[in-house]
Motif scaffolding. Structure first.
Motif, mmCIF file in Angstrom:
data_model
loop_
_atom_site.group_PDB
_atom_site.id
_atom_site.type_symbol
_atom_site.label_atom_id
_atom_site.label_comp_id
_atom_site.label_asym_id
_atom_site.label_seq_id
_atom_site.Cartn_x
_atom_site.Cartn_y
_atom_site.Cartn_z
ATOM 1 N N PHE A 1 0.252 -8.115 54.173
ATOM 2 C CA PHE A 1 -0.786 -9.087 53.853
ATOM 3 C C PHE A 1 -0.669 -10.380 54.657
ATOM 4 O O PHE A 1 -1.665 -11.085 54.844
ATOM 5 N N ASN A 2 0.499 -10.702 55.135
ATOM 6 C CA ASN A 2 0.661 -11.925 55.931
ATOM 7 C C ASN A 2 -0.099 -11.861 57.255
ATOM 8 O O ASN A 2 -0.356 -12.898 57.871
ATOM 9 N N THR A 3 -0.447 -10.660 57.689
ATOM 10 C CA THR A 3 -1.205 -10.509 58.932
ATOM 11 C C THR A 3 -2.550 -9.808 58.693
ATOM 12 O O THR A 3 -3.155 -9.291 59.625
ATOM 13 N N THR A 4 -3.004 -9.820 57.447
ATOM 14 C CA THR A 4 -4.221 -9.086 57.079
ATOM 15 C C THR A 4 -5.439 -10.005 56.997
ATOM 16 O O THR A 4 -5.388 -11.087 56.398
ATOM 17 N N GLU A 5 -6.519 -9.550 57.602
ATOM 18 C CA GLU A 5 -7.838 -10.170 57.448
ATOM 19 C C GLU A 5 -8.626 -9.285 56.478
ATOM 20 O O GLU A 5 -8.902 -8.120 56.779
ATOM 21 N N ALA A 6 -8.967 -9.840 55.330
ATOM 22 C CA ALA A 6 -9.627 -9.047 54.288
ATOM 23 C C ALA A 6 -11.045 -9.541 54.045
ATOM 24 O O ALA A 6 -11.329 -10.743 54.148
ATOM 25 N N LEU A 7 -11.936 -8.606 53.715
ATOM 26 C CA LEU A 7 -13.310 -8.922 53.338
ATOM 27 C C LEU A 7 -13.555 -8.370 51.943
ATOM 28 O O LEU A 7 -13.367 -7.177 51.706
ATOM 29 N N ILE A 8 -13.967 -9.255 51.029
ATOM 30 C CA ILE A 8 -14.285 -8.831 49.666
ATOM 31 C C ILE A 8 -15.798 -8.846 49.506
ATOM 32 O O ILE A 8 -16.431 -9.912 49.491
ATOM 33 N N LEU A 9 -16.388 -7.665 49.408
ATOM 34 C CA LEU A 9 -17.830 -7.537 49.185
ATOM 35 C C LEU A 9 -18.089 -7.620 47.687
ATOM 36 O O LEU A 9 -17.438 -6.933 46.901
ATOM 37 N N GLN B 1 -8.284 -13.747 44.959
ATOM 38 C CA GLN B 1 -7.228 -14.653 44.491
ATOM 39 C C GLN B 1 -5.842 -14.049 44.682
ATOM 40 O O GLN B 1 -4.917 -14.707 45.177
ATOM 41 N N ILE B 2 -5.697 -12.772 44.311
ATOM 42 C CA ILE B 2 -4.399 -12.105 44.445
ATOM 43 C C ILE B 2 -4.035 -11.953 45.918
ATOM 44 O O ILE B 2 -2.887 -12.210 46.316
ATOM 45 N N LEU B 3 -4.989 -11.526 46.732
ATOM 46 C CA LEU B 3 -4.719 -11.367 48.166
ATOM 47 C C LEU B 3 -4.316 -12.693 48.803
ATOM 48 O O LEU B 3 -3.372 -12.746 49.608
ATOM 49 N N ALA B 4 -5.023 -13.767 48.460
ATOM 50 C CA ALA B 4 -4.696 -15.076 49.022
ATOM 51 C C ALA B 4 -3.290 -15.500 48.611
ATOM 52 O O ALA B 4 -2.547 -16.074 49.422
ATOM 53 N N ALA B 5 -2.908 -15.218 47.370
ATOM 54 C CA ALA B 5 -1.568 -15.571 46.908
ATOM 55 C C ALA B 5 -0.491 -14.782 47.636
ATOM 56 O O ALA B 5 0.657 -15.235 47.752
ATOM 57 N N GLN B 6 -0.869 -13.604 48.159
ATOM 58 C CA GLN B 6 0.087 -12.772 48.890
ATOM 59 C C GLN B 6 0.089 -13.076 50.390
ATOM 60 O O GLN B 6 0.787 -12.419 51.151
ATOM 61 N N GLY B 7 -0.703 -14.054 50.825
ATOM 62 C CA GLY B 7 -0.667 -14.487 52.213
ATOM 63 C C GLY B 7 -1.784 -13.989 53.098
ATOM 64 O O GLY B 7 -1.832 -14.335 54.289
ATOM 65 N N ALA C 1 -4.292 -21.117 49.620
ATOM 66 C CA ALA C 1 -5.139 -19.958 49.918
ATOM 67 C C ALA C 1 -5.919 -20.126 51.214
ATOM 68 O O ALA C 1 -6.501 -21.186 51.475
ATOM 69 N N LYS C 2 -5.922 -19.066 52.017
ATOM 70 C CA LYS C 2 -6.753 -19.017 53.225
ATOM 71 C C LYS C 2 -7.989 -18.186 52.887
ATOM 72 O O LYS C 2 -8.017 -16.977 53.082
ATOM 73 N N VAL C 3 -8.989 -18.853 52.341
ATOM 74 C CA VAL C 3 -10.217 -18.184 51.910
ATOM 75 C C VAL C 3 -11.416 -18.805 52.621
ATOM 76 O O VAL C 3 -11.484 -20.016 52.811
ATOM 77 N N VAL C 4 -12.358 -17.947 53.006
ATOM 78 C CA VAL C 4 -13.515 -18.380 53.779
ATOM 79 C C VAL C 4 -14.777 -17.825 53.131
ATOM 80 O O VAL C 4 -14.866 -16.608 52.889
ATOM 81 N N PRO C 5 -15.769 -18.664 52.825
ATOM 82 C CA PRO C 5 -17.035 -18.146 52.280
ATOM 83 C C PRO C 5 -17.807 -17.421 53.371
ATOM 84 O O PRO C 5 -17.785 -17.808 54.548
#
Length: 284
Positions: A115-123, A135-141, A168-172
């Motif tokens: 997860f520290n190197t993961t770019e995730a998209l939540i649809l 929230q959980i993903l951001a807490a895991q990096g 958290a590294k979160v982007v709208p």
């Protein structure tokens, strides 16, 4: 002494699903109340904490359920404000099944990704499950894109996640027909957590994401959110990615739900919310 679980449901009728899981988790007695609000819950909390000695209160626990996550969070806040000193019992919140579903989905992804190197998209990222996945993903990096038809709603969800996870590294991300290419560019993980029957991406669109490693769809109602994923997929190879469907995630969700209820009765001072339930999902 019998283990008593008290179910406070914000809906008028207590969830039958949550009642069945409670019984299967080994509770001796289940008290279920519907239509519970911060205004009427206090005497029910007093009934839970004043009937047994402080040393015996680990045999009583509270479960917050209902379809409205915000209403459940308000109940949790009121419950915590009503407790004092040793007079408290352990509490689990899983309104709309959002915490256990999100915890299971992210745990499935963790088997294949750093997860520290993961770019995730939540649809469907502004919904209850999507919000908690983010929230959980951001807490895991992970770096997480919260996608919604409304960028304003996505911005609100990102702010709420940062309130809980300041780093958290979160982007709208506005997810529209015109913006699909930008939304999926460079992502390694997709979690589709939108409303039942809403398809976000075709199989061709999923297959076209060259960086994608894991695709998860928590919706079992056709059409699924990510075309080509079957609800029964469990680490299946679909459209070039390791894929999980609703039932593939659901097996871990159910184990996590039962394990979390069992954990409530180990002490009388636990609050099991998204982060705590995610930790439990890693041990079942």
């Amino acid at each position: 002494m019998k283990k008593i679980l008290i179910q406070f449901d914000t809906d008028s009728l207590p969830s039958s699903f949550d009642r069945v899981v409670a019984i299967d988790s080994g509770v001796d007695e289940l008290f279920s109340y519907g239509g519970v609000t911060p205004e009427n819950i206090e005497p029910l909390i007093h009934g839970a904490i004043f009937t047994r000695s402080a040393e015996e209160l680990s045999n009583t626990a509270i479960f917050i359920s209902g379809s409205n996550v915000e209403a459940g969070e308000r109940l949790l806040s009121k419950i915590q404000d009503t407790f004092f000193g040793p007079m408290r019992v352990s509490v689990m919140i899983d309104s709309n099944g959002s915490n256990t579903t999100a915890a299971a989905a992210v745990r499935c992804a963790s088997k294949h990704l750093d997860f520290n190197t993961t770019e995730a998209l939540i649809l469907g990222g502004t919904g209850p499950v999507g919000h908690r996945c983010g929230q959980i993903l951001a807490a895991q990096g992970a770096t997480v894109r919260i996608a919604s038809r409304s960028e304003e709603r996505a911005q609100v969800t990102c702010a709420e996640i940062r309130h809980v996870v300041p780093e958290a590294k979160v982007v709208p991300c506005e997810f529209s027909d015109e913006g699909v290419a930008a939304a999926v560019d460079g992502i390694n993980l997709i979690i589709a957590a939108g409303a039942a029957g809403v398809q976000f991406l075709t199989g061709e669109e999923v297959e076209g994401i060259e960086t994608l490693k894991v695709a998860i769809d928590v919706n079992a109602v056709p059409p699924v959110g990510l075309e080509g994923i079957s609800p029964t997929d469990d680490a299946a190879e679909v459209n070039g990615a390791t894929s999980y469907g609703a039932f593939g995630v659901g097996g871990l969700k159910m184990k996590t739900h039962r394990a979390a209820i069992e954990k409530l009765f180990t002490t009388n001072d636990q609050i099991l919310n998204a982060a705590e339930i995610y930790n439990i999902a890693g041990s079942v």
